[in-house]
Each structure stands twice: as structure tokens, then as C-alpha cells.
Motif scaffolding. Structure first.
Motif, short mmCIF file in Angstrom:
data_model
loop_
_atom_site.label_atom_id
_atom_site.label_comp_id
_atom_site.label_asym_id
_atom_site.label_seq_id
_atom_site.Cartn_x
_atom_site.Cartn_y
_atom_site.Cartn_z
N TYR A 21 -84.28 42.06 21.10
CA TYR A 21 -84.26 42.89 22.30
C TYR A 21 -85.12 44.14 22.09
O TYR A 21 -85.96 44.48 22.94
N ASP A 22 -84.89 44.81 20.98
CA ASP A 22 -85.59 46.07 20.73
C ASP A 22 -87.10 45.89 20.53
O ASP A 22 -87.87 46.81 20.79
N LYS A 27 -87.93 42.10 28.14
CA LYS A 27 -86.59 41.96 27.58
C LYS A 27 -85.98 40.61 27.94
O LYS A 27 -86.15 40.12 29.06
N PHE A 48 -72.83 42.90 23.66
CA PHE A 48 -74.19 43.42 23.73
C PHE A 48 -74.91 42.87 24.97
O PHE A 48 -75.59 43.61 25.69
N CYS A 49 -74.74 41.57 25.21
CA CYS A 49 -75.38 40.96 26.38
C CYS A 49 -74.91 41.62 27.67
O CYS A 49 -75.72 41.91 28.56
N GLU A 51 -73.76 44.64 28.04
CA GLU A 51 -74.31 46.01 28.07
C GLU A 51 -75.77 46.01 28.50
O GLU A 51 -76.21 46.90 29.23
N LYS A 52 -76.54 45.02 28.06
CA LYS A 52 -77.98 44.97 28.35
C LYS A 52 -78.33 44.08 29.53
O LYS A 52 -79.50 43.81 29.80
N GLU A 53 -77.30 43.60 30.26
CA GLU A 53 -77.48 42.74 31.43
C GLU A 53 -78.24 41.46 31.09
O GLU A 53 -79.13 41.02 31.81
#
Length: 155
Positions: A21-22, A27, A48-49, A51-53
């Protein structure tokens, strides 16, 4: 052509998902993983998914979790809801924010699964409360399965 969306698959370590991701200009929007006990049902990765949509899609969802949806209490709940145990498990996954990938080759099962997904997407609540969710969740064998449980009023 131009890439507008990418997805990841078989990423079972959170640090690998974070790194991908980073370090990506575009993305990832989807992560496809096997949803099973040996990976802890990807609790941290799913968090995490969310949170990051990133949409978390599960595969081998039924084959890897038979003990959970065949648990005596889950069978009783499925009967009460008028669902097959497999449909109840798909509803459980969707209530957790998971998009289960249906691997069925049986036309009848596919139609049943599509009908269930349409019912849920139209706003029908399959689970009355978190206690009903716990019947299946506790049978998964992953102690923190409910870390990212959706709000009860969305079940």
C-alpha cells in the motif's frame, strides 16, 4: 491503456500489505485472501483494509470453515433464520465487512447465494444482535474474530 485500479491476492502478513500500500502510486482497492484459521482469519489485515477502504474478498470461505457453520448452535440458528448453514456463514462474513467469493459450480447454490447477497444489500438484517454473530464467530477458533465487527445496528 491506463491502470485505474489494482488488487492484491494471497497477502497473509500485515507488513506485506502495508508495504504494498505504502509503495504503490495507485493504491490497491481489493485484497483477495483465503479466510481460514491458520491465518487468524486475517483480523489485522481486515482492520487495515477497512481503514484504507480496501475491499477484503475471501475465497475458500466455506471449505476452510466447516467447523464454524456446522457447529450445533450455528445449525440451529440457520434453521431459525430459514437459511442453509452455508448461507448463514456468508451472511456472517458480509456482516463483518467481508465480500465472500462464491466458488460454487452448482447453479442452485449460486442462485441461493445471489438471493442472500441481494437481501443483505437491500438492508435486511440477518443477525438480530452480536450474540447471534458470536454463535458462529466463537466457533471459528480465532479469539479476536470480532475486532472489526460492524456496528450492531448494521447487522
Amino acid at each position: 491503456g491506463k491502470v485505474i485500479q489494482i488488487g492484491l491476492s494471497n497477502f497473509y502478513r500485515l507488513e506485506d500489505v502495508v508495504w504494498a500500500y505504502d509503495h504503490s502510486r495507485i493504491k490497491p482497492k481489493v485484497l483477495q485472501n483465503r479466510f481460514y484459521l491458520e491465518s487468524g482469519h486475517d483480523v489485522e489485515i481486515r482492520d487495515f483494509c477497512k481503514e484504507k477502504e480496501i475491499e477484503y474478498q475471501s475465497f475458500w470461505t466455506l471449505a476452510a470453515n466447516r467447523d464454524a457453520y456446522r457447529h450445533p448452535e450455528a445449525l440451529e440458528l440457520a434453521k431459525k433464520k430459514g437459511l442453509s448453514p452455508e448461507e448463514l456463514f456468508y451472511a456472517f462474513c458480509m456482516a463483518l465487512g467481508i465480500s465472500p467469493m462464491d466458488g460454487s459450480t452448482d447453479e442452485v447454490h449460486m442462485k441461493e447465494d445471489i438471493a442472500l447477497m441481494n437481501r443483505i444489500r437491500s438492508g435486511e438484517k440477518i443477525f438480530e444482535d452480536s450474540n447471534e454473530m458470536s454463535i458462529i464467530g466463537n466457533a471459528l477458533g480465532t479469539s479476536n474474530w470480532d475486532t472489526i465487527l460492524e456496528e450492531e445496528d448494521e447487522l
